[in-house]
Design an enzyme around this catalytic site. Structure first.
Site, PDB file in Angstrom:
ATOM      1  N   ASP A   6     -28.852 -26.862  20.935  1.00 50.46           N
ATOM      2  CA  ASP A   6     -28.827 -28.238  20.430  1.00 50.46           C
ATOM      3  C   ASP A   6     -27.927 -28.255  19.196  1.00 50.46           C
ATOM      4  O   ASP A   6     -27.588 -27.199  18.652  1.00 50.46           O
ATOM      5  CB  ASP A   6     -30.250 -28.692  20.057  1.00 50.46           C
ATOM      6  CG  ASP A   6     -30.265 -30.098  19.453  1.00 50.46           C
ATOM      7  OD1 ASP A   6     -29.566 -30.969  19.979  1.00 50.46           O
ATOM      8  OD2 ASP A   6     -30.957 -30.315  18.445  1.00 50.46           O
ATOM      9  N   SER A   7     -27.614 -29.451  18.747  1.00 51.54           N
ATOM     10  CA  SER A   7     -26.830 -29.587  17.520  1.00 51.54           C
ATOM     11  C   SER A   7     -27.618 -29.111  16.301  1.00 51.54           C
ATOM     12  O   SER A   7     -27.032 -28.800  15.272  1.00 51.54           O
ATOM     13  CB  SER A   7     -26.449 -31.053  17.322  1.00 51.54           C
ATOM     14  OG  SER A   7     -27.627 -31.848  17.326  1.00 51.54           O
ATOM     15  N   CYS A  69     -29.694 -31.177  24.114  1.00 54.07           N
ATOM     16  CA  CYS A  69     -29.127 -32.192  23.222  1.00 54.07           C
ATOM     17  C   CYS A  69     -28.566 -33.279  24.123  1.00 54.07           C
ATOM     18  O   CYS A  69     -27.748 -32.983  25.014  1.00 54.07           O
ATOM     19  CB  CYS A  69     -28.005 -31.554  22.404  1.00 54.07           C
ATOM     20  SG  CYS A  69     -27.028 -32.703  21.427  1.00 54.07           S
ATOM     21  N   GLU A 149     -36.224 -36.442  10.879  1.00 56.43           N
ATOM     22  CA  GLU A 149     -36.064 -35.205  10.108  1.00 56.43           C
ATOM     23  C   GLU A 149     -36.726 -35.301   8.734  1.00 56.43           C
ATOM     24  O   GLU A 149     -37.122 -34.298   8.158  1.00 56.43           O
ATOM     25  CB  GLU A 149     -34.584 -34.851   9.999  1.00 56.43           C
ATOM     26  CG  GLU A 149     -34.013 -34.631  11.384  1.00 56.43           C
ATOM     27  CD  GLU A 149     -32.941 -33.594  11.465  1.00 56.43           C
ATOM     28  OE1 GLU A 149     -32.353 -33.263  10.437  1.00 56.43           O
ATOM     29  OE2 GLU A 149     -32.690 -33.118  12.587  1.00 56.43           O
ATOM     30  N   CYS A 181     -32.609 -39.057  23.317  1.00 50.34           N
ATOM     31  CA  CYS A 181     -32.233 -38.211  22.182  1.00 50.34           C
ATOM     32  C   CYS A 181     -33.406 -37.275  21.929  1.00 50.34           C
ATOM     33  O   CYS A 181     -34.569 -37.696  21.994  1.00 50.34           O
ATOM     34  CB  CYS A 181     -31.964 -39.064  20.947  1.00 50.34           C
ATOM     35  SG  CYS A 181     -31.709 -38.077  19.451  1.00 50.34           S
ATOM     36  N   HIS A 183     -34.712 -36.049  19.416  1.00 49.26           N
ATOM     37  CA  HIS A 183     -35.625 -36.309  18.294  1.00 49.26           C
ATOM     38  C   HIS A 183     -36.679 -37.365  18.620  1.00 49.26           C
ATOM     39  O   HIS A 183     -37.714 -37.438  17.977  1.00 49.26           O
ATOM     40  CB  HIS A 183     -34.850 -36.804  17.073  1.00 49.26           C
ATOM     41  CG  HIS A 183     -34.096 -35.738  16.342  1.00 49.26           C
ATOM     42  ND1 HIS A 183     -33.067 -35.046  16.916  1.00 49.26           N
ATOM     43  CD2 HIS A 183     -34.232 -35.260  15.082  1.00 49.26           C
ATOM     44  CE1 HIS A 183     -32.579 -34.184  16.024  1.00 49.26           C
ATOM     45  NE2 HIS A 183     -33.274 -34.296  14.907  1.00 49.26           N
TER      46      HIS A 183
HETATM   47  N1  DGL Z   1     -29.680 -33.652  19.307  1.00 48.25           N
HETATM   48  C1  DGL Z   1     -28.921 -34.880  19.288  1.00 48.25           C
HETATM   49  C2  DGL Z   1     -29.155 -35.646  20.594  1.00 48.25           C
HETATM   50  O1  DGL Z   1     -30.105 -35.405  21.301  1.00 48.25           O
HETATM   51  C3  DGL Z   1     -29.306 -35.747  18.108  1.00 48.25           C
HETATM   52  C4  DGL Z   1     -28.818 -35.231  16.801  1.00 48.25           C
HETATM   53  C5  DGL Z   1     -27.311 -35.251  16.658  1.00 48.25           C
HETATM   54  O2  DGL Z   1     -26.721 -36.321  16.452  1.00 48.25           O
HETATM   55  O3  DGL Z   1     -26.717 -34.200  16.779  1.00 48.25           O
HETATM   56  O4  DGL Z   1     -28.374 -36.500  20.927  1.00 48.25           O
END
Ligand code: DGL
Length: 263
Positions: A6-7, A69, A149, A181, A183
């Protein structure tokens, strides 16, 4: 080993789902916290990062890759599948699309995600490939990731912002909403309260792990279930990231920093 990238820490919701649906399978996680976020970056950059993240996981023994992600799944999944033809690669978008298309009764589906995901229109395209009669309504929600977060999960400010983002989707009368997403599962309660309890939420983490489960149960030769510890790597470690990881996965989780990704 099952590899997830993931990012940043968002993909830990996918890791948590792997640990719950596939207990006993080892996993290796990579969160690209040094280059986070991906949600506002161009497709070219997200693809480059996704390739480097996948290379990292494969070089550390991953046999299956989950792109944990939504932004990277939306923008880079085809590129990854072409580049690593022998490796099973799962994105979080397709499983959520299948689930949403199958459960929506009134054929009105909402999608919320980062700007990158929404601008790609990948959810709309894939849902309409499955069923052209489904109307898809998208909404980018860039403020939600930082709120999650910050652990502002139930604050009045968060409730207000969620209500504002969901207002148009509610007016459209959707009966299904994809949490596009990684999160957003943390905000399920608020999202459900604001969109209305009758709207079914589709959690992309839950859906992708169901798909991975089908594969690992049929392919014993993937040697996924070796004994040993799970590893959670990040490209930049700071106390706040460690704190979020503990909050989501429990106190025993320890993030390890790796350097040199993409250099
Ligand atoms: N993990 C990213 C997503 O699911 C969200 C956070 C980001 O912008 O990197 O799109």
């Amino acid at each position: 080993m099952i590899g997830i990238f993931d990012s940043g820490v968002g993909g830990l919701t996918v890791a948590k789902e792997v640990m719950s649906q596939l207990p006993g399978y080892r996993l290796i996680y990579f969160g690209d916290t040094a280059r986070y976020p991906y949600g506002n970056k161009s497709p070219k950059t997200v693809i480059k990062y996704a390739i480097e993240d996948t290379d990292f996981l494969l070089s550390h023994g991953a046999k299956v890759i989950i792109v944990g992600c939504n932004t990277a799944s939306a923008l880079a999944i085809d590129e990854l599948k072409n580049r690593y033809p022998g490796v099973p690669i799962f994105g979080v978008v397709t499983p959520a699309v299948k689930q949403a298309a199958s459960i929506s009764k009134n054929k009105k589906v909402g999608v919320i995600g980062t700007r990158g995901t929404v601008n790609s229109s990948i959810y709309t395209q894939l849902i309409n490939q499955l069923n052209p009669e489904i109307k898809v309504y998208q909404q980018a929600c860039p403020l939600l990731v930082p709120l999650v977060e910050e652990n502002w999960l139930k604050r009045p400010e968060t409730k207000m912002i969620v209500r504002r983002y969901l207002y148009n989707l509610k007016l459209k009368g959707i009966d299904t909403l994809i949490l596009g997403c990684t999160h957003y599962p943390l905000l399920k309660e608020v999202i459900s309260a604001k969109i209305g309890k009758r709207v079914q939420l589709v959690d992309s983490a839950v859906e992708v792990v169901k798909e991975v489960k089908k594969l690992v149960k049929t392919k014993a030769d993937l040697s996924l279930g070796q004994s040993g510890a799970n590893h959670f790597y990040v490209s930049d470690l700071n106390p706040q990231t460690q704190e979020i990881a503990k909050r989501w996965l429990g106190n025993e989780i320890k993030l390890e920093e790796v350097s040199g990704i993409g250099e």
